[in-house]
Design a protein around this motif. Structure first.
Motif, mmCIF file in Angstrom:
data_model
loop_
_atom_site.group_PDB
_atom_site.id
_atom_site.type_symbol
_atom_site.label_atom_id
_atom_site.label_comp_id
_atom_site.label_asym_id
_atom_site.label_seq_id
_atom_site.Cartn_x
_atom_site.Cartn_y
_atom_site.Cartn_z
ATOM 1 N N LYS A 31 0.848 -1.187 0.000
ATOM 2 C CA LYS A 31 0.000 0.000 0.000
ATOM 3 C C LYS A 31 0.889 1.245 0.000
ATOM 4 O O LYS A 31 1.967 1.252 0.589
ATOM 5 N N SER A 58 -1.158 6.495 -3.390
ATOM 6 C CA SER A 58 -1.732 5.563 -4.358
ATOM 7 C C SER A 58 -2.676 6.265 -5.322
ATOM 8 O O SER A 58 -3.498 7.097 -4.926
ATOM 9 N N GLU A 107 -5.011 0.702 -8.377
ATOM 10 C CA GLU A 107 -4.414 -0.614 -8.214
ATOM 11 C C GLU A 107 -4.226 -1.293 -9.559
ATOM 12 O O GLU A 107 -4.834 -0.919 -10.559
ATOM 13 N N GLN A 140 -0.865 -1.422 -5.138
ATOM 14 C CA GLN A 140 -1.247 -0.042 -5.410
ATOM 15 C C GLN A 140 -0.141 0.611 -6.249
ATOM 16 O O GLN A 140 1.016 0.214 -6.177
#
Length: 961
Positions: free
Chosen positions: A578, A582, A585, A621
């Motif tokens: 993560k 971000s 994804e 991410q």
């Protein structure tokens, strides 16, 4: 007065040609054949990758049969032998394959060289003679020299550069547009179309293929974009459903027919070594049929080359800037990522200009023929594009497309329609070759097209070129290729074919790995393009008459990776990392289209061959920082060249991933432009960029579910299993280093071997004994092809003993040297066994774990015989080869496959070993003329380093005067 700037150029070729011919249409192509046959040295130059554009892009396919000239009859005979013509029509794709074969074969045409993807930007004239021409290429500006020059471009690009103030009149022409139709019920279609009553008359023209006809109409306003969509809407309403008519492909250019002048005015040409055969300005020629065009090049008067003295030296070229255009956001490259980036930028209110080397947007999903998604997540602007693309696909095919697929022309038309709606300026057929930069801020880019140079000024720049061209020209650092041999992923060249399903017709795409290339070199791009086209000669699709067209864009999977603020790593995907910044994804498996993983870095070797995780679902991410090139403040890299390690790239390169990167870059660039550069790309507020993002993984998609980590990885290891548990142990040496060594004493051979693999990755020499045991006993290990299948379903595992040889490069000491000597002396070893030995020896030299004499003795052993499998298919299984089992090949009706000589990989490592031992790389000289630029350059660089080292060790002596 036009602005100019001075540019240092390099020679693209050392040859001083007798003739350089510009334009690879039928005029330039036939002229090249004619002059080469007369034993002149010829260079054929084209700004695009298109051969015989009149039939491949404009879809002209008719034979007029008016001439009995031997040159034309020879060409027709060759087409006939190719089964590519009858009395009335020829097959455009067959003509393209034949032309590519001619131009790529030194046996067929030894005197012709070809350079594609190289628009002209400057002509140097001295004493009424052209002495050099400068081309824009992926490698910057490069010069060519010749004694005589032929301008066979349609619009006299070279002539206009030599005489920019010349008074000439372009001849009037009629523009004929075409689309290809496929049906099993042509009589019904013809009866229906004869009833139509529209302002635009249409004509049906036959074809060599029984199911195919071309629909033709005249348009002076152009026919691409919305006019073509409206024509298709009208056509679809008129076509009877029972005929099942599909639009297979649309002509991308009009076929011109010129008015014949009764009193032609000769063209005034000041340069005495220039011949102009351009139909638009030369009123003395009137080539309206393909035959007439061919005969212009084959029969027109062409003076003999002048015997002037040319130096062959590089020079500084003065480049004239024809236009200066300003905008808020400049998007370089409108492929998968760039087209979405332009939309996102314009939607935020920025004045956006998008440029591309192709004549249309869409990239690999349009002109490249890869018309389907391979994993990735939807959402954002791509949803809008997909919806419109599906609507136009239904218009073209007469039915809805299958899930996650589309018609290649539908995507072009959809993007162009959205561009028009959002007032995005699209400029195609432009190659970016330079930038202006000040204090880390790019201020302008330069692009070339058809003899014109355009300067684009902007506040923000998005590099979606695929190769990181803009960033590289701005001085950004980059890496290219994998660590062992510098090679990128294989390129492909897709083709469109007719699919016969009983009475129903459909379309299918063929996509095969055609080889490897340096995508930043015009010469290697040319070789790859010609070779890729030529391979279809032996495809079943061509033999059975279903091949319709070859994609005009190469399927380049990998190129440069720009160094950005954050470089995405493989473990980011395995551990599903993560990030605080971000932007979305991505998920896929590490699909490398390779088998020779010994050349990957150690981590990737461990991942593929020890952990056996080729098909493991990966997910991560994507950090915003991977879009920001280090050292630049107003540039985003949004394409396959974004900030990723080669290992992470194998999974994060799919079309949906690239579209996500493009959307974020477009929004950020617009935001920066709105703030008048008072901030940098690093200061953008992510919350404003992500406000309207919508993305969800499909719960039925294996990449949409979290891959659970093993809660008891040591227990899994003790049971002799590898997988994710092995990766978890490797990534946590502090946790497991004191516990794992006890497993070396297990009775389970798989457990002890996998334990040694982990220890080797930790550079722990205690692994050496177990690895040597595996080699001595020739252990096979736990191979299960179904668990670890590679591209095209190939089994990619290797036996334990070969993996042991490879991992000795991590943990080996001088204890392993004798084993390596023995293995290197086995002349039955296949190529990949030998390269594995060589790579381990090279690493042991770096660790001072092997004597130079032993290392050189091993190289002598490795070269004592030629491996039996030097020529290899891109997709194959090493394990199958070692077991003498038949390889898995592509389905019988698919595209062609190419075998390529891979012995250079072994020789490259041996040359590096020789250099490390203080010797000259003896094999390097044999590769100095290799046609593969990516191969040639590796050995050339080794020779340079060897000379530099010799110079440093033995500096030249100087005597006093």
């Amino acid at each position: 007065m036009k602005k100019t700037f001075t540019y240092s150029t390099k020679q693209i070729a050392t040859t001083i040609y007798d003739y350089v011919i510009f334009g690879t249409g039928y005029i330039g192509f036939s002229a090249a054949l004619r002059l080469a046959k007369a034993n002149y040295q010829v260079l054929l130059v084209e700004s695009s990758g298109q051969l015989l554009w009149e039939s491949t892009a404009a879809l002209e396919n008719q034979l007029s049969k008016q001439s009995k000239h031997p040159a034309w009859f020879d060409w027709i005979d060759d087409l006939r032998a190719f089964k590519a013509c009858n009395e009335y029509y020829f097959d455009p794709v067959g003509a393209e394959i034949l032309a590519a074969e001619r131009l790529s074969s030194k046996a067929a045409c030894p005197n012709i060289d070809t350079v594609l993807y190289a628009p002209t930007v400057s002509v140097e004239v001295l004493s009424q003679q052209i002495i050099s021409v400068t081309l824009a290429t992926k490698s910057g500006l490069q010069q060519i020299q010749a004694r005589h020059w032929l301008d066979c471009t349609e619009n006299a690009e070279i002539y206009k550069l030599t005489e920019p103030e010349a008074d000439y009149t372009c001849r009037r022409q009629t523009q004929i547009w075409r689309i290809g139709l496929q049906s099993n019920q042509w009589q019904i279609v013809i009866d229906q179309l004869q009833k139509r009553n529209t302002a635009t008359p249409i004509t049906l023209i036959g074809s060599l293929k029984k199911e195919e006809q071309y629909l033709s109409w005249i348009s002076h306003q152009g026919a691409w974009g919305q006019p073509l969509v409206e024509q298709l809407r009208t056509l679809r309403k008129e076509l009877p459903k029972e005929a099942s008519v599909i639009v297979s492909h649309c002509g991308m250019m009009p076929y011109p027919k010129y008015e014949i002048s009764k009193t032609p005015s000769p063209l005034s040409i000041k340069c005495n070594n220039l011949t102009v055969l351009s139909p638009s300005v030369n009123a003395e020629i009137a080539p309206n049929s393909i035959e007439e065009r061919f005969l212009v090049g084959a029969t027109s008067h062409i003076p003999r080359p002048l015997h002037s003295e040319l130096t062959g030296n590089t020079a500084k070229t003065v480049i004239a800037i024809n236009k200066v255009i300003s905008c808020d956001v400049l998007v370089a490259g409108t492929g998968t990522a760039g087209s979405i980036a332009a939309m996102a930028s314009a939607q935020k209110g920025a004045k956006t200009i998008a440029i591309d080397s192709a004549t249309h947007p869409g990239g690999i999903g349009a002109g490249g023929g890869i018309t389907g998604y391979f994993y990735g997540i939807s959402g954002g602007f791509q949803t809008q594009v997909d919806k419109l693309t599906n609507e136009i696909t239904e218009l073209l095919l007469g039915h809805a497309p299958s899930k996650d697929s589309w018609h290649h022309d539908a995507k072009k038309l959809a993007i162009l329609q959205i561009f028009e709606q959002q007032q995005i300026t699209f400029n195609g057929h432009l190659l970016l070759f330079d930038v202006e930069k000040k204090n880390g801020q790019v201020t302008a880019v330069y692009a070339a097209s058809a003899g014109q140079v355009v300067k684009y000024e902007a506040s923000s720049f998005i590099d979606s070129t695929g190769d990181g061209d803009l960033c590289t020209r701005a001085g950004a650092a980059y890496t290219i290729g994998r660590s062992g041999d510098g090679r990128n992923l294989a390129y492909s060249l897709a083709a469109l074919a007719l699919e016969r399903k009983g009475a129903q017709l459909g379309l299918q795409t063929f996509n095969y790995d055609a080889g490897w290339l340096d995508p930043t070199s015009a010469l290697d791009l040319t070789r790859a393009r010609l070779t890729g086209i030529g391979l279809y000669k032996n495809s079943n699709a061509y033999k059975n008459g279903t091949l319709i067209a070859i994609a005009p864009i190469l399927g380049i999977r990998q190129s440069r990776q720009i160094v950005t603020d954050y470089i995405l790593q493989l473990d980011d995907l395995v551990s599903q990392r993560k990030f605080s910044d971000s932007i979305g994804e991505a998920g896929c498996h590490a699909d490398s289209h390779s088998v020779d993983f010994e050349f990957e870095d150690d981590e990737m070797v461990f991942f593929y061959w020890a952990c056996r995780l080729f098909r493991a679902p990966l997910r991560t991410q994507l950090p915003y920082r991977m879009l920001i090139p280090r050292g630049l403040t107003n540039v985003w890299i949004a394409c396959r060249a974004a900030g990723m390690s080669p290992n992470a790239f194998y999974a994060i390169r799919m079309q949906r991933d690239m579209q996500r990167l493009g959307e974020i870059a477009g929004k950020a660039a617009a935001q920066l432009a709105a703030q008048n550069n008072h901030v940098s790309a690093r200061d953008i507020k992510l919350s404003t960029l992500l406000r309207d993002q919508t993305e969800t993984f499909d719960p039925t998609d294996p990449y949409g579910t979290q891959t659970a980590s093993d809660p008891t990885p040591l227990k899994t290891l003790e049971n002799g299993q590898s997988g994710l548990s092995l990766w978890q142990i490797y990534q946590s040496p502090k946790t497991y280093s004191s516990q794992i060594k006890s497993t070396l004493n297990s009775d389970n051979l798989n457990a002890t071997f996998y334990t040694a693999c982990v220890l080797a990755m930790w550079n722990d020499p205690t692994a050496e004994t177990r690895l040597l045991t595996a080699i001595h006993n020739k252990e096979i290990g736990a191979i299960n092809p179904q668990d670890n299948a590679g591209a095209y379903g190939q089994e990619i595992d290797i036996p334990f003993w070969l993996l042991a040889i490879i991992l000795l490069r991590r943990c080996g000491t001088n204890t392993c040297n004798q084993t390596l000597v023995i293995e290197s002396a086995n002349h039955e070893h296949l190529l990949n066994v030998r390269t594995s030995i060589a790579l381990t020896v090279e690493r042991l030299i770096q660790k001072a774990s092997i004597a130079f004499a032993d290392a050189l003795a091993i190289t002598e052993n490795l070269m004592a015989s030629i491996p039996p499998d030097s020529n290899q298919l891109p997709s194959r299984s090493i394990a199958r080869s070692m077991r003498n089992e038949k390889q898995i090949t592509l389905p019988n009706n698919s595209g062609a496959e190419k075998k390529e000589d891979h012995l250079w990989q072994l020789h490259l490592v041996i040359c590096r070993i020789q250099s490390a031992c203080g010797q000259q790389p003896t094999l390097a000289k044999s590769y100095q003329d290799d046609e593969r630029v990516h191969v040639r350059d590796h050995f050339h660089n080794l020779q340079i380093k060897a000379r530099e080292r010799t110079h440093q060790v033995n500096p030249p002596s100087h005597q006093a005067n």
